[in-house]
Design an enzyme around this catalytic site. Sequence first.
Site, short mmCIF file in Angstrom:
data_model
loop_
_atom_site.label_atom_id
_atom_site.label_comp_id
_atom_site.label_asym_id
_atom_site.label_seq_id
_atom_site.Cartn_x
_atom_site.Cartn_y
_atom_site.Cartn_z
N ARG A 90 18.30 -69.55 32.15
CA ARG A 90 17.54 -68.98 31.20
C ARG A 90 17.19 -67.40 32.01
O ARG A 90 16.86 -67.69 33.00
CB ARG A 90 16.27 -69.64 30.94
CG ARG A 90 16.83 -71.00 30.03
CD ARG A 90 15.54 -71.86 29.64
NE ARG A 90 15.88 -72.96 29.14
CZ ARG A 90 15.37 -74.04 28.72
NH1 ARG A 90 13.79 -73.79 28.58
NH2 ARG A 90 15.73 -75.05 28.41
N SER A 129 9.86 -81.81 26.53
CA SER A 129 9.97 -81.39 24.91
C SER A 129 10.66 -82.47 24.15
O SER A 129 11.70 -83.15 25.00
CB SER A 129 10.45 -80.06 24.35
OG SER A 129 11.73 -79.88 24.97
#
Length: 414
Positions: A250, A340
Site C-alpha cells: 500500500r 477488519s
Amino acid sequence: MLDIHLVRKQLNEVKRKIASKNINPRLLDTVLKYDEVWRTMKTDIDGLRGKQHEYEKVRDFENAKKTKIEIDEKEKKAALFEQKRMKALLEVPNIPFDDVPIGSDENGNKVIREVGKKPVFDFEPKDHLELGEQLGIIDTKKAAEVAGSRFSYLKKEAALLEFALVRLAFDKLMLHGFVPIVPPVMIREEAFMGMGRLTPSQKEERYHLQKDKLYLVGSAEHTIGPLHMNEIFDEKQLPLRYVGFSSCFRREAGSYGKDTRGILRVHQFDKVEMFSFVRPEDSEEEHKFLLSMQEALMQELELPYRVMEICTGDMGFTDARQYDIECFMPAQGKFRETNSCSNTTDFQARGVNIKYRKTSDQKVEFVHMLNATGFAIGRMIVAILENYQTKEGIVRIPRALQAYVGSKEIQNVD
C-alpha cells in the site's frame, strides 16, 4: 458492483445510503443516464431484429441485409454506452444495511465490547520501535537506506514471531474447515476493478506495474476473491472458506505524516486473511462467525482488545457491514485497529461474476463474499512487544506462540 435493477427500482433509497458513506449520490444520475440510452438502443435493436426476421420470411434479402447492417452499427453504439454505464457503476460503493450506525467519520463508530485487561506497568512503557531496536529485532534505519521510508527489516525473534503467528492462525482455522492458500500478489486490472478495489479514489493507494498491466495487491482478499471468477458453485459446496497468507502493498497515499515511526503503517506487510463464499441468506451469520474466529485468535495471544462496529462514513467501499478489532497499545495509551471483518454481500461477487446454483429449483444467483483479517503480522508484533514488555527490557512471548518460536522471551544477548 451494485445491481443495476436495484438502482432503477430504489433510486432514492440507494442515493440516501451511498450519501451516508460520504459518496456523491449524483454518481447514480450518471449511471442511469447511460443506462437509459442503452435500454432505448436495446429496444430499437430488438425491433430491428423483428424486421429482419420478417424480411427473411418473405425472402426480401436486400432489406434483410440492410437491416442487419443497421443492427450491427447500433449494437456497437449500445456496447459503448454499456461500457460507460459499467464504468460509472464501478464508482458507486456498496450500500450499508439499514441498521448500520450512521456517522460521517470514525467518531461515529460504536464500541460493541472490550475484552481483556490492559497491562499495568510500574515503569514508563517503551514503544515497539525502541524495544525492537534495543533487542536487535527491528531495523527501520537500514531499511530506509535500502528501500526508503515505511519499510523495515524484521530480524531474529521478530522474524520467528511472524511465522509463529502464521502457523497459529492456519492451525486454528483449518480445524474449522478453512482451506489454506497462498494467492498471487499481483492482479490484473479487470479483476481488481471487479473486486471494487480500483476506483479513481483508490488508485492512488495502489502500486501499478504499467508495463505488465498488473497491480500489487493490498490484501490477500484481492486475489482470493477472483479465484472463482466466472464460476458457478453447486449449493452443496457452500460455505467455502479459505485462509490465505500473502505480502501486501500500500502506498499509504492519504496518510502523510501519520504513524511514521516504526512498523504500524508501512508500504509492505504480511497478513493472514480469511475469506468466505456463502449463500445470501447465510452471510450475516457467517459474518458473526468470522468475527468470532478473529476474537478467538486474539484471545489465544491474551491481548486486550475491543470490537467496533464501523459507521457508514468510515466503512469500506465494498462493505455492507464492517467490524474492526482494535488492540490496546500501551506506549500510545489507546486502542489501534489491527483487524477488519467485512460482509460485502453480492457486491464483489457481481463484479467478478461468481454465482451458485440452488438445489431446490436450479436457479442461479450471486453468492455473498466476506473477508476478515486473521493477523496483520506487523501490527500484531507491535501489540506483542508493547503489551508483553518488562522493566528489564525483555519481552515475554505469548504462551500460544512459544512452541512455534522456540523460546519464552526475547532478550538482547549481544
